[in-house]
Design a protein around this motif. Structure first.
Motif, PDB file in Angstrom:
ATOM      1  N   ASP A 130      50.410  -0.529  75.384  1.00 46.32           N
ATOM      2  CA  ASP A 130      51.100   0.160  74.290  1.00 46.32           C
ATOM      3  C   ASP A 130      51.926   1.328  74.842  1.00 46.32           C
ATOM      4  O   ASP A 130      53.147   1.424  74.621  1.00 46.32           O
ATOM      5  CB  ASP A 130      50.027   0.661  73.308  1.00 46.32           C
ATOM      6  CG  ASP A 130      50.593   1.350  72.084  1.00 46.32           C
ATOM      7  OD1 ASP A 130      51.807   1.229  71.844  1.00 46.32           O
ATOM      8  OD2 ASP A 130      49.822   2.015  71.374  1.00 46.32           O
ATOM      9  N   THR A 131      51.263   2.206  75.611  1.00 51.34           N
ATOM     10  CA  THR A 131      51.916   3.421  76.114  1.00 51.34           C
ATOM     11  C   THR A 131      53.048   3.092  77.089  1.00 51.34           C
ATOM     12  O   THR A 131      54.169   3.562  76.947  1.00 51.34           O
ATOM     13  CB  THR A 131      50.867   4.325  76.807  1.00 51.34           C
ATOM     14  OG1 THR A 131      49.800   4.573  75.882  1.00 51.34           O
ATOM     15  CG2 THR A 131      51.468   5.646  77.237  1.00 51.34           C
ATOM     16  N   LEU A 132      52.737   2.246  78.077  1.00 54.78           N
ATOM     17  CA  LEU A 132      53.723   1.968  79.127  1.00 54.78           C
ATOM     18  C   LEU A 132      54.900   1.146  78.620  1.00 54.78           C
ATOM     19  O   LEU A 132      55.976   1.173  79.219  1.00 54.78           O
ATOM     20  CB  LEU A 132      53.056   1.301  80.328  1.00 54.78           C
ATOM     21  CG  LEU A 132      52.475   2.242  81.376  1.00 54.78           C
ATOM     22  CD1 LEU A 132      53.601   3.093  81.999  1.00 54.78           C
ATOM     23  CD2 LEU A 132      51.387   3.161  80.883  1.00 54.78           C
ATOM     24  N   TYR A 134      56.780   1.740  76.270  1.00 53.99           N
ATOM     25  CA  TYR A 134      57.890   2.651  75.952  1.00 53.99           C
ATOM     26  C   TYR A 134      58.673   3.038  77.208  1.00 53.99           C
ATOM     27  O   TYR A 134      59.864   3.306  77.141  1.00 53.99           O
ATOM     28  CB  TYR A 134      57.373   3.913  75.245  1.00 53.99           C
ATOM     29  CG  TYR A 134      56.894   3.646  73.839  1.00 53.99           C
ATOM     30  CD1 TYR A 134      57.788   3.651  72.767  1.00 53.99           C
ATOM     31  CD2 TYR A 134      55.565   3.347  73.570  1.00 53.99           C
ATOM     32  CE1 TYR A 134      57.357   3.389  71.468  1.00 53.99           C
ATOM     33  CE2 TYR A 134      55.123   3.081  72.281  1.00 53.99           C
ATOM     34  CZ  TYR A 134      56.027   3.100  71.235  1.00 53.99           C
ATOM     35  OH  TYR A 134      55.602   2.828  69.958  1.00 53.99           O
ATOM     36  N   LEU A 135      57.982   3.057  78.354  1.00 48.54           N
ATOM     37  CA  LEU A 135      58.657   3.409  79.605  1.00 48.54           C
ATOM     38  C   LEU A 135      59.484   2.225  80.124  1.00 48.54           C
ATOM     39  O   LEU A 135      60.512   2.414  80.764  1.00 48.54           O
ATOM     40  CB  LEU A 135      57.649   3.907  80.653  1.00 48.54           C
ATOM     41  CG  LEU A 135      57.173   5.360  80.414  1.00 48.54           C
ATOM     42  CD1 LEU A 135      56.144   5.454  79.309  1.00 48.54           C
ATOM     43  CD2 LEU A 135      56.677   6.004  81.680  1.00 48.54           C
ATOM     44  N   ALA A 138      62.555   2.159  77.847  1.00 46.22           N
ATOM     45  CA  ALA A 138      63.506   3.226  78.171  1.00 46.22           C
ATOM     46  C   ALA A 138      64.126   3.049  79.560  1.00 46.22           C
ATOM     47  O   ALA A 138      64.989   3.820  79.950  1.00 46.22           O
ATOM     48  CB  ALA A 138      62.810   4.583  78.082  1.00 46.22           C
ATOM     49  N   ARG A 140      62.572   3.414  82.441  1.00 50.27           N
ATOM     50  CA  ARG A 140      61.973   4.258  83.480  1.00 50.27           C
ATOM     51  C   ARG A 140      61.363   3.398  84.582  1.00 50.27           C
ATOM     52  O   ARG A 140      61.511   3.675  85.771  1.00 50.27           O
ATOM     53  CB  ARG A 140      60.917   5.172  82.857  1.00 50.27           C
ATOM     54  CG  ARG A 140      60.040   5.907  83.860  1.00 50.27           C
ATOM     55  CD  ARG A 140      60.853   6.831  84.785  1.00 50.27           C
ATOM     56  NE  ARG A 140      59.981   7.507  85.724  1.00 50.27           N
ATOM     57  CZ  ARG A 140      59.333   8.640  85.443  1.00 50.27           C
ATOM     58  NH1 ARG A 140      59.481   9.225  84.275  1.00 50.27           N
ATOM     59  NH2 ARG A 140      58.548   9.184  86.356  1.00 50.27           N
ATOM     60  N   TYR A 141      60.619   2.382  84.176  1.00 45.36           N
ATOM     61  CA  TYR A 141      60.090   1.425  85.147  1.00 45.36           C
ATOM     62  C   TYR A 141      60.582   0.031  84.775  1.00 45.36           C
ATOM     63  O   TYR A 141      60.781  -0.266  83.598  1.00 45.36           O
ATOM     64  CB  TYR A 141      58.549   1.458  85.159  1.00 45.36           C
ATOM     65  CG  TYR A 141      57.990   2.786  85.616  1.00 45.36           C
ATOM     66  CD1 TYR A 141      58.264   3.275  86.888  1.00 45.36           C
ATOM     67  CD2 TYR A 141      57.182   3.550  84.778  1.00 45.36           C
ATOM     68  CE1 TYR A 141      57.759   4.505  87.310  1.00 45.36           C
ATOM     69  CE2 TYR A 141      56.672   4.778  85.197  1.00 45.36           C
ATOM     70  CZ  TYR A 141      56.967   5.246  86.462  1.00 45.36           C
ATOM     71  OH  TYR A 141      56.477   6.458  86.879  1.00 45.36           O
TER      72      TYR A 141
ATOM     73  N   TYR B 134      58.015   9.770  76.565  1.00 47.55           N
ATOM     74  CA  TYR B 134      58.773   8.599  76.106  1.00 47.55           C
ATOM     75  C   TYR B 134      58.336   8.181  74.698  1.00 47.55           C
ATOM     76  O   TYR B 134      59.116   7.627  73.940  1.00 47.55           O
ATOM     77  CB  TYR B 134      58.627   7.428  77.088  1.00 47.55           C
ATOM     78  CG  TYR B 134      59.357   7.663  78.391  1.00 47.55           C
ATOM     79  CD1 TYR B 134      60.702   7.337  78.519  1.00 47.55           C
ATOM     80  CD2 TYR B 134      58.709   8.235  79.481  1.00 47.55           C
ATOM     81  CE1 TYR B 134      61.382   7.574  79.702  1.00 47.55           C
ATOM     82  CE2 TYR B 134      59.382   8.477  80.677  1.00 47.55           C
ATOM     83  CZ  TYR B 134      60.717   8.140  80.774  1.00 47.55           C
ATOM     84  OH  TYR B 134      61.388   8.381  81.950  1.00 47.55           O
ATOM     85  N   LEU B 135      57.081   8.417  74.365  1.00 49.93           N
ATOM     86  CA  LEU B 135      56.575   8.043  73.038  1.00 49.93           C
ATOM     87  C   LEU B 135      57.040   9.049  71.977  1.00 49.93           C
ATOM     88  O   LEU B 135      57.255   8.685  70.826  1.00 49.93           O
ATOM     89  CB  LEU B 135      55.045   7.898  73.059  1.00 49.93           C
ATOM     90  CG  LEU B 135      54.557   6.579  73.696  1.00 49.93           C
ATOM     91  CD1 LEU B 135      54.623   6.627  75.206  1.00 49.93           C
ATOM     92  CD2 LEU B 135      53.183   6.199  73.240  1.00 49.93           C
TER      93      LEU B 135
END
Lengths: 335, 335
Positions: A130-132, A134-135, A138, A140-141, B134-135
């Motif tokens: 869930d958290t990652l 978003y990265l 975006a 980022r990774y 990011y969230l």
């Protein structure tokens, strides 16, 4: 923003070499194997002998990399999503990276990919994904490796037959990247009700109780759970929780091709199925031959659902579970 | 995407009741206070007596909430960013939530805010702030509480005078939300070099070594570090790391109003300052009267920089550190 164009590219799994049957456990505990069959329903689980959490995680990760025809050089972040760390310092993800660099064919200089842990107890995999996501969304990774690897057998209360016939050790891994098709995370939700923090706990292993307390207080260093109270709390929370998950995106349970639950126990999953009106064939159950593998349980069941072709690309699936905390967590994704 | 419109709204800090001076430590260890002054430079640190990590974290969080004129009802996610958990199960963030619900004035029904941990050892705060930003940016959460709280004193190797005169206990907290002005995260970076995973470690406390090993192997349950090897690794990695952080966004060190480093040791910070050409007045140092408070060290130094008015809204600042792993981590932000 609920929708994230994130795809689970591949998964992997590792089970310890040592298989432990209900019969073997019954002999050890001097109880009947029928009691285990009836009470926990876990007929097979695996316990580590010489395996560490980071080693199991690395083997599961290697399997996922191979399935995706990728190498470690294609990954730009490693997340370890365990309930319990391998050691107090450093974080387990750094130890997984270390194993992976030895397992993978030499790629020149080791790549200093960031490695850190996310811990939401048995919901760590959902929290990390869930958290990652978003990265990834975006930019980022580009490609993240999420590894869940837990060893329940080290802190089992062997005098609590209900609990110690339930758990197993093992690891699972998933590789995620930006989706270029319809695969996506459609919704996700996490709720923590800390009034239930003591319902499932292991008091030792952190900075509160030093191991020197072990001889006088061995009970502090084993996993303790109040099964009935957890069932009651889950029963009370889950229907509303699932409604709060589905409502903003307009889904109902019948939109889900497959539900991948935390394999808490066969009894807990029966309750879940009944209460949330999940058709029997839509509930992925692996607890009978894996046990409850703690944080590895959800990604392991996901891996098995993929391997057994019970889910296909394009299917809408629900990852769902409860965890010590007390937390409820879920995610709807198009696989 | 590097830029995130995320603002640190307020911070808080908690130091244990028990203050321990270099003189007291010298008496206990039967060494000279001058040796401590010269070698570690930490003249004051605080050790817990009855405080737990979650309690300290909750008090620091309450201070941040009060400073921001907010209550727990305004927060929609709690992240605990410690190096070591309070207990094996559940995650420390759930325990912080539990304390906060008791500390805060009654708000009706407890709010089931998600609570989970992020662990990158001493860089946990940077990893959590970086990841969760990011969230916030995506609107998933509106206001997040990040708490770092560590207790080094429980696992100190009292025979290693270099290490045990360095550390202190304590907590710090920060509240972040979407920025409506120029406050933002401008760049961030994390690199893990797991070839250095054994340079700073505590082998016990996880699922590898059970506390019953303590009598035979007490050294497994204390923090061990190879100071010289860590300095060498940091010296080799940091200049390139900072270049890789700055390059994509076009900054140089002289653009930073203040550098908030991990308070590893006064010696490590002198090395950092020299190697990265940081003016003395631009380096925030609190180690001499706080010690190295592990993951709480960076947010605690940030809190002190704000309290002492060494940074103002609009200032460009750099959070920077190394951690067991071996990891390097940094973030450029407009405060």
């Amino acid at each position: 923003m609920q929708h994230r164009s994130v795809k689970i590219v591949a998964t992997g799994k590792y089970l310890p070499k040592q298989k432990v049957t209900a019969q073997q456990l019954a002999d050890k505990l001097d109880i009947s194997p029928h009691w285990i069959a009836r009470k926990s329903g876990v007929m097979t689980r695996y316990f580590v002998t010489d395996e560490t959490a980071s080693y199991m995680g690395a083997i599961a990760a290697q399997q996922a990399l191979t399935a995706a025809q990728l190498t470690l050089a294609d990954i730009d972040c490693i997340i370890c999503a365990n309930a319990v760390a391998q050691q107090a310092i450093p974080c387990t993800a750094a130890l997984v990276q270390q194993h992976l660099q030895h397992l993978q064919p030499p790629l020149g200089l080791p790549v200093p990919i960031p490695a850190f842990d996310i811990n939401a107890t048995c919901l760590s995999f959902i929290a990390a994904l869930d958290t990652l996501s978003y990265l990834i969304q975006a930019g980022r990774y580009h490609r993240i490796l999420i590894v869940s690897s837990d060893i329940a057998s080290i802190a089992m209360d062997w005098s609590n037959h209900e609990s110690c016939t339930l758990f197993g050790d093992g690891a699972a891994a998933a590789i995620i990247e930006k989706s270029s098709d319809t695969a996506a995370i459609l919704a996700s939700r996490l709720e923590t009700y800390s009034s239930g923090a003591a319902l499932a706990q292991c008091l030792g292993g952190g900075n509160k109780h030093h191991p020197q307390e072990h001889p006088a207080h061995p009970e502090r260093f084993v996993f303790q759970m109040q099964g009935q109270a957890i069932y009651r709390m889950a029963t009370k929370i889950l229907p509303g929780f699932v409604q709060r998950l589905f409502e903003p995106v307009g889904f109902t349970m019948s939109d889900m091709k497959m539900v991948i639950p935390h394999q808490a126990s066969l009894m807990a999953m029966r309750l879940l199925r009944k209460q949330l009106h999940i058709p029997e064939q839509a509930l992925m159950v692996i607890a009978h031959d894996h046990g409850n593998t703690v944080a590895a349980s959800i990604p392991m069941a996901l891996h098995e659902a993929i391997q057994q072709r019970r889910i296909q690309r394009g299917d809408r699936i629900l990852l769902l579970g409860t965890a010590a905390g007390f937390s409820a967590g879920a995610m709807v994704l198009e696989y």
